[in-house]
Design a protein around this motif. Structure first.
Motif: not given
Lengths: 160, 160
Positions: A134, A136-141, A145, A149, B145, B148-149, B151-152, B155-156
Motif C-alpha cells: 500500500i 508503495k502504491a501511495l508513494r507519489d500520490i 489524491g 482513494i 482524485g 489518483a485512484i 494510479q493507486f 500501483g497495488m
DNA sequence: AAAATATGTCAACAAAGCTGACATATATGG
DNA sequence: CCATATATGTCAGCTTTGTTGACATATTTT
C-alpha cells in the motif's frame, strides 16, 4: 447491418472485438480492483502457506486484533459468513493460542474475543507486506489524491 | 514494565486495546480494501446464485469478453490459477454456449477463446451493478482524485 | 415460566482451489 | 526426419472455505 452481425458472418458465434468501456460499464476499474486485490492477498497467502492456517484464519485474527472484545456476532456481521463457517477456523485459532475468549461482562451469553500476544504478532506479520504494498502504491500520490482513494473505497462499501 | 505486560496482569493472555495504525502497518486501508472488495463481488454473486455458475465462471467470461482471442495460457496467467481449476469452469461455459474456442491461426496448438453473443451479454449483465457501484463511489470525486485512484490501484498490482 | 437470543456443534454438501500423472497434437531445433 | 519442447486436455483425489438444516445449552427478556 449491425457490426456484430457482420462480425459473426465470418466467424460464427465468436465476437472478435475487445469490449471497451461504455456508458453502462466501467471495465477498467473493475479489472484494476480484481488485479489489485489478487496481488494484495498474495502476500499473506504466501506466508500462511507455510503454516496450518489459511485466508479465513487471517481475516479472523485481523479483526480480533483490530477490535479486541468484539463478539462472535460482530465478527459474523463483519465477515459476512455463517457461524458454522466461522466456528471451524475460530476453534483452531483458540485451540492454538492465538485468540482468547471471555464471557461478556453484561451479557454472559456473549463470547468476547481477544488476541493473545501471539495472535497480535501473527496479525502484524501478515499485515506488514500488505502495508508495504500500500505504501508503495501511495508513494507519489499527494494528500488530496490519498483522500480521494479513501473516499472511493468507503463509497464502494454498502451502507451500515 | 511494558504496557502489554501490565495489561496481561489483569486479563491474562488477552490484549484489550485496539490495534491502531502505526509506522509499519496501514490497517485502515487494508480494511477498506477488504470491505470494498467484499461488497463489490456481492453484486454479481447475487445474480449468479440464481444460475448454475459461480464467481469462477464470472472471471472467465469477463476476461474472455474483454480480450477476445486470448489463449488458455493467457487466461491462466491473468487469473493465477491452475489449468485443472480453469478447465472445470471453462468446459461448462463452452458446453453451455457462452464461450467459443478456435485453434490458433499461427500456432494450432493454442485454443483462442471468444465470447458468444450470449457470453457477452452475461459479462455485461454481471458488470453492470459493479459499474453502478463504482460510479456511485466516484461521484463527487474530481478528475484529479479519480486519476489518483487509478494510479493507486495500478500501483497495488505486481509488475509484469 | 415462556420465549427470545447468543453461541456451539453435528452432518452433509458445494464451489473452487490444489497436486500429480499421463495423453494428444503441434511446433521447433538439431 | 526425429527428438524434444510446448499448449492443452483430462483423470483422480485432496484441501479450504463457504453453504443448509437441525438441534443443544446457557442466559436474558418478557
Amino acid at each position: 447491418m449491425p457490426p456484430d452481425e457482420a462480425e459473426n458472418r465470418s466467424d460464427p458465434g465468436a465476437l472478435t472485438r475487445p469490449q471497451p468501456d461504455n456508458d453502462d460499464v466501467n471495465f477498467d476499474i473493475i479489472e484494476l480492483l480484481f488485479f489489485a486485490y489478487r496481488d494484495f492477498i498474495s502476500d499473506p497467502d504466501a506466508i500462511l502457506s507455510k503454516s496450518k492456517f489459511g485466508r479465513a484464519h487471517h481475516r479472523v485474527v485481523h479483526f480480533v486484533n483490530r477490535r479486541p472484545g468484539l463478539t462472535v456476532a460482530d465478527l459474523l456481521e463483519t465477515l459476512k459468513i455463517t457461524k458454522q463457517s466461522l466456528a471451524r477456523v475460530l476453534k483452531q485459532l483458540i485451540d492454538s493460542g492465538y485468540i482468547h475468549q471471555v464471557a461478556g461482562h453484561d451479557d454472559r451469553r456473549q463470547r468476547r474475543l481477544y488476541p493473545t500476544q501471539k495472535g497480535r504478532e501473527l496479525a502484524m506479520e501478515l499485515a506488514r507486506p500488505q502495508s508495504r504494498r500500500i505504501a508503495k502504491a501511495l508513494r507519489d500520490i499527494d494528500p488530496g489524491g490519498q483522500a480521494a482513494i479513501r473516499q472511493f473505497l468507503k463509497g464502494m462499501v454498502d451502507p451500515q
